[in-house]
Structure formats: structure tokens, C-alpha cells
Design a protein around this motif. Structure first.
Motif, PDB file in Angstrom:
ATOM      1  N   ALA A   3       0.733  -1.204  -0.050  1.00 63.19           N
ATOM      2  CA  ALA A   3      -0.021   0.085   0.060  1.00 63.19           C
ATOM      3  C   ALA A   3       0.927   1.245   0.239  1.00 63.19           C
ATOM      4  O   ALA A   3       0.593   2.234  -0.661  1.00 63.19           O
ATOM      5  CB  ALA A   3      -0.984   0.067   1.264  1.00 63.19           C
ATOM      6  N   VAL A   4       1.975   1.076   0.553  1.00 58.23           N
ATOM      7  CA  VAL A   4       2.860   2.388   0.956  1.00 58.23           C
ATOM      8  C   VAL A   4       3.674   2.369  -0.666  1.00 58.23           C
ATOM      9  O   VAL A   4       3.582   3.829  -1.202  1.00 58.23           O
ATOM     10  CB  VAL A   4       3.789   2.269   1.986  1.00 58.23           C
ATOM     11  CG1 VAL A   4       4.892   3.257   1.815  1.00 58.23           C
ATOM     12  CG2 VAL A   4       3.363   2.172   3.256  1.00 58.23           C
ATOM     13  N   ILE A   5       3.899   1.351  -1.293  1.00 59.95           N
ATOM     14  CA  ILE A   5       4.695   1.521  -2.506  1.00 59.95           C
ATOM     15  C   ILE A   5       3.699   2.101  -3.593  1.00 59.95           C
ATOM     16  O   ILE A   5       4.072   2.803  -4.292  1.00 59.95           O
ATOM     17  CB  ILE A   5       5.114   0.108  -2.886  1.00 59.95           C
ATOM     18  CG1 ILE A   5       6.413  -0.131  -2.112  1.00 59.95           C
ATOM     19  CG2 ILE A   5       5.544   0.096  -4.424  1.00 59.95           C
ATOM     20  CD1 ILE A   5       6.804  -1.568  -2.182  1.00 59.95           C
ATOM     21  N   SER A   6       2.339   1.601  -3.508  1.00 61.00           N
ATOM     22  CA  SER A   6       1.666   2.232  -4.519  1.00 61.00           C
ATOM     23  C   SER A   6       1.020   3.449  -4.419  1.00 61.00           C
ATOM     24  O   SER A   6       0.823   4.317  -5.191  1.00 61.00           O
ATOM     25  CB  SER A   6       0.039   1.247  -4.401  1.00 61.00           C
ATOM     26  OG  SER A   6      -0.592   1.482  -3.277  1.00 61.00           O
ATOM     27  N   SER A   7       1.043   4.152  -3.042  1.00 68.47           N
ATOM     28  CA  SER A   7       0.497   5.502  -2.861  1.00 68.47           C
ATOM     29  C   SER A   7       1.796   6.497  -2.818  1.00 68.47           C
ATOM     30  O   SER A   7       1.678   7.627  -3.049  1.00 68.47           O
ATOM     31  CB  SER A   7      -0.136   5.391  -1.590  1.00 68.47           C
ATOM     32  OG  SER A   7       0.810   5.267  -0.422  1.00 68.47           O
ATOM     33  N   ALA A   8       3.025   5.867  -2.448  1.00 68.97           N
ATOM     34  CA  ALA A   8       4.291   6.978  -2.337  1.00 68.97           C
ATOM     35  C   ALA A   8       5.305   6.756  -3.390  1.00 68.97           C
ATOM     36  O   ALA A   8       6.316   7.458  -3.245  1.00 68.97           O
ATOM     37  CB  ALA A   8       4.677   6.879  -0.909  1.00 68.97           C
ATOM     38  N   ALA A   9       5.372   5.673  -3.749  1.00 74.67           N
ATOM     39  CA  ALA A   9       6.533   5.278  -4.835  1.00 74.67           C
ATOM     40  C   ALA A   9       7.577   4.471  -4.152  1.00 74.67           C
ATOM     41  O   ALA A   9       7.783   4.555  -2.954  1.00 74.67           O
ATOM     42  CB  ALA A   9       7.195   6.208  -5.435  1.00 74.67           C
ATOM     43  N   PRO A  10       8.205   3.466  -4.653  1.00 74.88           N
ATOM     44  CA  PRO A  10       9.065   2.603  -4.302  1.00 74.88           C
ATOM     45  C   PRO A  10      10.158   3.395  -3.624  1.00 74.88           C
ATOM     46  O   PRO A  10      11.186   3.035  -2.596  1.00 74.88           O
ATOM     47  CB  PRO A  10       9.690   1.837  -5.195  1.00 74.88           C
ATOM     48  CG  PRO A  10       8.612   1.872  -6.287  1.00 74.88           C
ATOM     49  CD  PRO A  10       7.752   3.056  -6.110  1.00 74.88           C
ATOM     50  N   THR A  11      10.554   4.477  -4.308  1.00 77.57           N
ATOM     51  CA  THR A  11      11.856   5.105  -3.939  1.00 77.57           C
ATOM     52  C   THR A  11      11.517   5.978  -2.426  1.00 77.57           C
ATOM     53  O   THR A  11      12.642   6.053  -1.632  1.00 77.57           O
ATOM     54  CB  THR A  11      12.515   6.503  -4.529  1.00 77.57           C
ATOM     55  OG1 THR A  11      10.969   7.143  -4.960  1.00 77.57           O
ATOM     56  CG2 THR A  11      12.845   5.929  -5.994  1.00 77.57           C
TER      57      THR A  11
END
Length: 60
Positions: A3-11
Motif C-alpha cells: 500500500a505504501v509503495i502504490s501510494s508513495a512510490a518505491p523510492t
């Protein structure tokens, strides 16, 4: 985590690797009574500034 990756990007999620030394340093100071040194504080400021610079969004 996905969920964090999808909302804030992997970087953004990879920044945790840069924050770990800062947390570890203050944990050592608070719990173990280690001395605060100026060059360690300078390094932490550089880390935080680096994160801030890379997260800054450019206005279109």
C-alpha cells in the motif's frame, strides 16, 4: 508495504535505509549514554537534507 509503495512510490520506501542510522544514533545517546559529537550531527543533517532534496517536487 504494498500500500505504501502504490501510494508513495518505491523510492520513498527506500528512504528508511537512510533514516536507520539517525534513529540508531539517538537510541545510543538516550539509552546507552553515548556522547554527542559534532561530526555525527553534521552527518545526520546531511542525510536529512539529502532526503529532503530528493523528495522536493518541481513545480510545473
Amino acid at each position: 508495504m504494498f500500500a505504501v509503495i502504490s501510494s508513495a512510490a518505491p523510492t520513498f520506501l527506500s528512504y528508511i535505509n537512510y533514516v536507520i542510522p539517525v534513529v540508531a544514533y539517538f537510541t545510543g545517546v538516550l539509552l546507552l549514554g553515548e556522547a554527542i559529537e559534532w561530526h555525527s550531527l553534521a552527518a545526520m543533517i546531511l542525510i536529512i537534507l539529502g532526503i529532503g532534496l530528493t523528495r522536493k517536487r518541481v513545480a510545473d
